[in-house]
Motif scaffolding. Sequence first.
Motif, PDB file in Angstrom:
ATOM      1  N   GLU A 430      37.422  46.401  43.854  1.00  0.00           N
ATOM      2  CA  GLU A 430      37.685  47.485  44.798  1.00  0.00           C
ATOM      3  C   GLU A 430      38.272  46.896  46.064  1.00  0.00           C
ATOM      4  OE1 GLU A 430      33.918  49.373  45.141  1.00  0.00           O
ATOM      5  OE2 GLU A 430      34.212  50.486  43.271  1.00  0.00           O
ATOM      6  N   GLY A 431      38.853  47.766  46.896  1.00  0.00           N
ATOM      7  CA  GLY A 431      39.416  47.311  48.165  1.00  0.00           C
ATOM      8  C   GLY A 431      40.491  46.271  47.939  1.00  0.00           C
ATOM      9  N   LYS A 432      40.360  45.127  48.606  1.00  0.00           N
ATOM     10  CA  LYS A 432      41.431  44.134  48.485  1.00  0.00           C
ATOM     11  C   LYS A 432      41.438  43.440  47.114  1.00  0.00           C
ATOM     12  CE  LYS A 432      39.519  40.024  50.799  1.00  0.00           C
ATOM     13  NZ  LYS A 432      39.589  38.886  49.988  1.00  0.00           N
ATOM     14  N   ARG A 433      40.421  43.717  46.334  1.00  0.00           N
ATOM     15  CA  ARG A 433      40.398  43.149  44.985  1.00  0.00           C
ATOM     16  C   ARG A 433      40.791  44.172  43.919  1.00  0.00           C
ATOM     17  NH1 ARG A 433      34.944  39.513  44.501  1.00  0.00           N
ATOM     18  NH2 ARG A 433      35.556  37.835  45.910  1.00  0.00           N
ATOM     19  N   ALA A 434      41.432  45.271  44.336  1.00  0.00           N
ATOM     20  CA  ALA A 434      41.706  46.356  43.383  1.00  0.00           C
ATOM     21  C   ALA A 434      42.684  45.960  42.280  1.00  0.00           C
ATOM     22  CB  ALA A 434      42.231  47.573  44.131  1.00  0.00           C
ATOM     23  N   GLN A 435      43.467  44.894  42.508  1.00  0.00           N
ATOM     24  CA  GLN A 435      44.458  44.502  41.501  1.00  0.00           C
ATOM     25  C   GLN A 435      43.947  43.433  40.535  1.00  0.00           C
ATOM     26  OE1 GLN A 435      47.166  46.272  41.254  1.00  0.00           O
ATOM     27  NE2 GLN A 435      46.448  47.366  43.061  1.00  0.00           N
ATOM     28  N   VAL A 436      42.706  43.025  40.707  1.00  0.00           N
ATOM     29  CA  VAL A 436      42.154  41.970  39.832  1.00  0.00           C
ATOM     30  C   VAL A 436      40.757  42.378  39.384  1.00  0.00           C
ATOM     31  CG1 VAL A 436      43.439  40.043  40.851  1.00  0.00           C
ATOM     32  CG2 VAL A 436      41.260  40.718  41.842  1.00  0.00           C
ATOM     33  N   PHE A 437      40.125  41.557  38.555  1.00  0.00           N
ATOM     34  CA  PHE A 437      38.731  41.823  38.216  1.00  0.00           C
ATOM     35  C   PHE A 437      37.867  41.386  39.397  1.00  0.00           C
ATOM     36  CE2 PHE A 437      40.417  40.707  33.834  1.00  0.00           C
ATOM     37  CZ  PHE A 437      40.647  42.032  33.503  1.00  0.00           C
ATOM     38  N   GLY A 438      36.913  42.235  39.758  1.00  0.00           N
ATOM     39  CA  GLY A 438      36.093  41.924  40.922  1.00  0.00           C
ATOM     40  C   GLY A 438      34.751  41.320  40.539  1.00  0.00           C
ATOM     41  N   SER A 439      34.262  41.662  39.338  1.00  0.00           N
ATOM     42  CA  SER A 439      33.013  41.041  38.894  1.00  0.00           C
ATOM     43  C   SER A 439      33.082  40.813  37.389  1.00  0.00           C
ATOM     44  CB  SER A 439      31.821  41.923  39.245  1.00  0.00           C
ATOM     45  OG  SER A 439      31.862  43.086  38.454  1.00  0.00           O
ATOM     46  N   PHE A 440      32.254  39.894  36.930  1.00  0.00           N
ATOM     47  CA  PHE A 440      32.297  39.494  35.523  1.00  0.00           C
ATOM     48  C   PHE A 440      30.927  39.651  34.884  1.00  0.00           C
ATOM     49  CE2 PHE A 440      35.679  37.505  37.743  1.00  0.00           C
ATOM     50  CZ  PHE A 440      36.755  37.559  36.856  1.00  0.00           C
ATOM     51  N   LEU A 441      30.966  40.065  33.632  1.00  0.00           N
ATOM     52  CA  LEU A 441      29.727  40.192  32.872  1.00  0.00           C
ATOM     53  C   LEU A 441      29.501  38.878  32.121  1.00  0.00           C
ATOM     54  CD1 LEU A 441      27.522  42.199  31.906  1.00  0.00           C
ATOM     55  CD2 LEU A 441      29.003  42.737  29.980  1.00  0.00           C
ATOM     56  N   GLN A 470      44.880  36.754  35.156  1.00  0.00           N
ATOM     57  CA  GLN A 470      46.007  36.435  34.271  1.00  0.00           C
ATOM     58  C   GLN A 470      45.520  35.900  32.934  1.00  0.00           C
ATOM     59  OE1 GLN A 470      48.992  37.121  34.922  1.00  0.00           O
ATOM     60  NE2 GLN A 470      48.771  37.612  37.091  1.00  0.00           N
ATOM     61  N   THR A 471      44.630  34.925  33.012  1.00  0.00           N
ATOM     62  CA  THR A 471      44.271  34.210  31.783  1.00  0.00           C
ATOM     63  C   THR A 471      43.442  35.063  30.832  1.00  0.00           C
ATOM     64  OG1 THR A 471      43.521  32.094  30.943  1.00  0.00           O
ATOM     65  CG2 THR A 471      42.160  33.038  32.597  1.00  0.00           C
ATOM     66  N   LEU A 472      42.742  36.071  31.388  1.00  0.00           N
ATOM     67  CA  LEU A 472      41.880  36.885  30.527  1.00  0.00           C
ATOM     68  C   LEU A 472      42.599  38.097  29.919  1.00  0.00           C
ATOM     69  CD1 LEU A 472      38.605  36.653  32.613  1.00  0.00           C
ATOM     70  CD2 LEU A 472      38.865  35.936  30.227  1.00  0.00           C
ATOM     71  N   GLN A 473      43.832  38.356  30.359  1.00  0.00           N
ATOM     72  CA  GLN A 473      44.553  39.527  29.843  1.00  0.00           C
ATOM     73  C   GLN A 473      44.607  39.565  28.324  1.00  0.00           C
ATOM     74  OE1 GLN A 473      45.727  42.256  31.325  1.00  0.00           O
ATOM     75  NE2 GLN A 473      44.634  41.326  33.029  1.00  0.00           N
ATOM     76  N   ASP A 474      44.849  38.410  27.753  1.00  0.00           N
ATOM     77  CA  ASP A 474      45.063  38.362  26.316  1.00  0.00           C
ATOM     78  C   ASP A 474      43.764  38.435  25.530  1.00  0.00           C
ATOM     79  OD1 ASP A 474      47.257  38.476  24.730  1.00  0.00           O
ATOM     80  OD2 ASP A 474      47.062  36.388  24.065  1.00  0.00           O
ATOM     81  N   ASP A 475      42.653  38.360  26.237  1.00  0.00           N
ATOM     82  CA  ASP A 475      41.354  38.344  25.544  1.00  0.00           C
ATOM     83  C   ASP A 475      40.696  39.719  25.510  1.00  0.00           C
ATOM     84  OD1 ASP A 475      41.844  35.694  25.488  1.00  0.00           O
ATOM     85  OD2 ASP A 475      40.312  35.101  26.911  1.00  0.00           O
ATOM     86  N   ILE A 476      41.350  40.704  26.145  1.00  0.00           N
ATOM     87  CA  ILE A 476      40.705  42.030  26.235  1.00  0.00           C
ATOM     88  C   ILE A 476      40.640  42.677  24.851  1.00  0.00           C
ATOM     89  CG2 ILE A 476      40.901  44.361  27.189  1.00  0.00           C
ATOM     90  CD1 ILE A 476      42.330  43.113  29.599  1.00  0.00           C
ATOM     91  N   ILE A 477      39.432  43.084  24.458  1.00  0.00           N
ATOM     92  CA  ILE A 477      39.334  43.766  23.162  1.00  0.00           C
ATOM     93  C   ILE A 477      38.906  45.216  23.319  1.00  0.00           C
ATOM     94  CG2 ILE A 477      38.996  41.858  21.544  1.00  0.00           C
ATOM     95  CD1 ILE A 477      35.993  42.176  21.951  1.00  0.00           C
ATOM     96  N   ARG A 478      38.382  45.562  24.493  1.00  0.00           N
ATOM     97  CA  ARG A 478      37.900  46.940  24.643  1.00  0.00           C
ATOM     98  C   ARG A 478      37.924  47.320  26.111  1.00  0.00           C
ATOM     99  NH1 ARG A 478      32.610  49.369  24.387  1.00  0.00           N
ATOM    100  NH2 ARG A 478      31.574  47.356  24.326  1.00  0.00           N
ATOM    101  N   LYS A 479      38.265  48.594  26.362  1.00  0.00           N
ATOM    102  CA  LYS A 479      38.223  49.081  27.740  1.00  0.00           C
ATOM    103  C   LYS A 479      37.303  50.284  27.773  1.00  0.00           C
ATOM    104  CE  LYS A 479      42.824  47.513  28.903  1.00  0.00           C
ATOM    105  NZ  LYS A 479      44.222  47.794  29.119  1.00  0.00           N
ATOM    106  N   ASP A 480      36.552  50.399  28.827  1.00  0.00           N
ATOM    107  CA  ASP A 480      35.624  51.516  28.924  1.00  0.00           C
ATOM    108  C   ASP A 480      35.476  51.849  30.407  1.00  0.00           C
ATOM    109  OD1 ASP A 480      33.693  53.365  28.627  1.00  0.00           O
ATOM    110  OD2 ASP A 480      32.158  52.026  27.814  1.00  0.00           O
ATOM    111  N   GLY A 481      36.199  52.863  30.875  1.00  0.00           N
ATOM    112  CA  GLY A 481      36.190  53.205  32.297  1.00  0.00           C
ATOM    113  C   GLY A 481      36.691  52.024  33.112  1.00  0.00           C
ATOM    114  N   LYS A 482      35.866  51.594  34.073  1.00  0.00           N
ATOM    115  CA  LYS A 482      36.289  50.468  34.925  1.00  0.00           C
ATOM    116  C   LYS A 482      35.980  49.110  34.283  1.00  0.00           C
ATOM    117  CE  LYS A 482      35.972  50.425  39.387  1.00  0.00           C
ATOM    118  NZ  LYS A 482      37.049  50.595  40.301  1.00  0.00           N
ATOM    119  N   MET A 483      35.312  49.147  33.143  1.00  0.00           N
ATOM    120  CA  MET A 483      34.924  47.887  32.487  1.00  0.00           C
ATOM    121  C   MET A 483      35.934  47.482  31.413  1.00  0.00           C
ATOM    122  SD  MET A 483      32.161  46.383  33.472  1.00  0.00           S
ATOM    123  CE  MET A 483      31.845  45.258  32.103  1.00  0.00           C
ATOM    124  N   VAL A 484      36.130  46.181  31.262  1.00  0.00           N
ATOM    125  CA  VAL A 484      36.849  45.675  30.086  1.00  0.00           C
ATOM    126  C   VAL A 484      35.946  44.639  29.415  1.00  0.00           C
ATOM    127  CG1 VAL A 484      39.170  45.983  31.030  1.00  0.00           C
ATOM    128  CG2 VAL A 484      37.994  43.838  31.375  1.00  0.00           C
TER     129      VAL A 484
END
Length: 547
Positions: A430-441, A470-484
């Motif tokens: 969110e905010g200045k981090r809106a263009q990237v992932f802000g937190s990780f599971l 950048q590096t995680l783009q290719d690893d996305i297998i599922r999107k759910d709302g704000k989560m990937v």
Amino acid sequence: MKFLEFAELCARLEKISGRLETISVLSQTIASLSKEDLPDFCRLIQGRPFPEWSGKKLGVGPNLLYEAVAYVTGRRREDVIDRLSRVGDAGAAVEELLSQKSQTSFFTVELTLADIMAGLVEISGMEGGRSQREKIRVIQRLLSSASPLEGHYITAILLEDFRIGVGDGNLRDAIAQAFTVDPKLVEYANQVRNDMGEVSVLALSGEEALRSVRLVPFHPVRMMLARQGTISGVLGEGVRVAVEYKYDGARFQFHKQNGTCRMYSRRLEEVTSAMPDVVALLDGALPDDVIVDGEVIAVQDGRPMPFQMVLRRFRRKHNVAQAADAITMVPNLFDILYYNQEMLIDRPFIERREILTKVSSRYVTPQLVSGKEEEIEDYYHDALDAGHEGVMLKLLDSRYTPGVRGKDWVKIKPEADTLDLVVTGAEWGEGKRAQVFGSFLLSVRSNGRLVPISRVATGFSDEQLNWLFQTLQDDIIRKDGKMVYFEPRLVFEIGYSEIQKSPNYEGGYALRFPRFIEVREDKDIKEANTAEDVEERYILAHRPVNN
Ligand code: AMP
């Protein structure tokens, strides 16, 4: 072997939870295989088409696969991604999509295990600008001849997401049972050759073949690992141990033969061209026909620098010479596995050490041999004062056991308050981090699965967040709302203040004040911490004071 039989076996094994039944089913199949199929079967059943040491990689990310699946099933790429995100498991999703396929060109060719291996070999050999398209073409070819169930396991192999849970232990026992040989010998041969495929063929020949395996240069073995412990815990009545500084750098194995030198990382990737300075130092210090084990550290003004500096060099492909000038890398040698045609791993450590000091003119790690607690403690404090991580205690009569985290090597370092966790998801910032992932599971390993334990949002620089995005783009297998959610690949080292019981996470524990420290690119997800590690730390931290 028909690949359909292999796929059916995988489906069957997935449903079996008992160890003995798994071993029995596997051993019956193994005993029935031809000598040609045997090694491929043993590698593929672990979801690893190529021996770890070979350096061969498939390099197939989910996006490549989506494209091939879309083509084969005649669907839009978006539909494929959507199905994958609903099903969660890529293999199962592809199985479903293939079974709905209406085209009639199905099953024109019957795939064999050898066909699949040939396709995988082809993929692994593809490099350069056009390789992505060429890989897609091979995947399309394999999938268009595949039945839905075959498609399921082809997908799992391609994505290196094989969840049927045949570990080294089960496979070792199944091979031993199939050919009536001692499982200890199968294990021994695998330590030396680091390839269950090759070992299965030796087992077929008998115990003598397993016993006479040899190490050879340029065929790296797994590194021997250490357990965490205490000085008093190691020193029993009259025990003397070798004590060495524990350097905080990057592990390497160095091989030299006929004037050729190669250096391998802890994950057995070749790093020779990334480390020309260190290779030159070792080449100058060591004789021909040798394999040694050590840790390389970065040094500035005589003090060790953070290990990240070394890892950055390991990863470097461009401007290596400039990077080599900027920081001094120093190798520290602490073991020798092979010299002059002779395999040394079965000799006691004290003898190997003697050979190492004779063979190498420089860089051998200093060592104290002692049975006195105070003396070892002083050495430990000297190590910390000099900026090292702690000390290693090594039993004098121990063998070199590749890949084993046993009691023969014990690491002593200040209370560990970091965990290595697998990145399984992320949330948009969110905010200045809106263009990237802000937190990780983050997840821990638990009985072959990954179970979430924490989220982390602090400790990152903007540069790191951009890189991760950048590096995680290719690893996305599922999107759910704000989560990937990601195909698990990266390991984060995470600091924390405390482990707490928590109903919010499936594993029952959570981290208080988690903080990102570093991406552990030297660690595979199989080396991440487990749910048992977390529980053990919780129990240790909450034990009664007087106990
Ligand atoms: P850890 O990574 O915390 O499990 O600690 C084990 C690692 O310590 C090894 O894999 C080596 O990379 C490193 N290490 C540093 N110094 C030594 C040493 N003297 N002997 C063995 N391993 C060492």
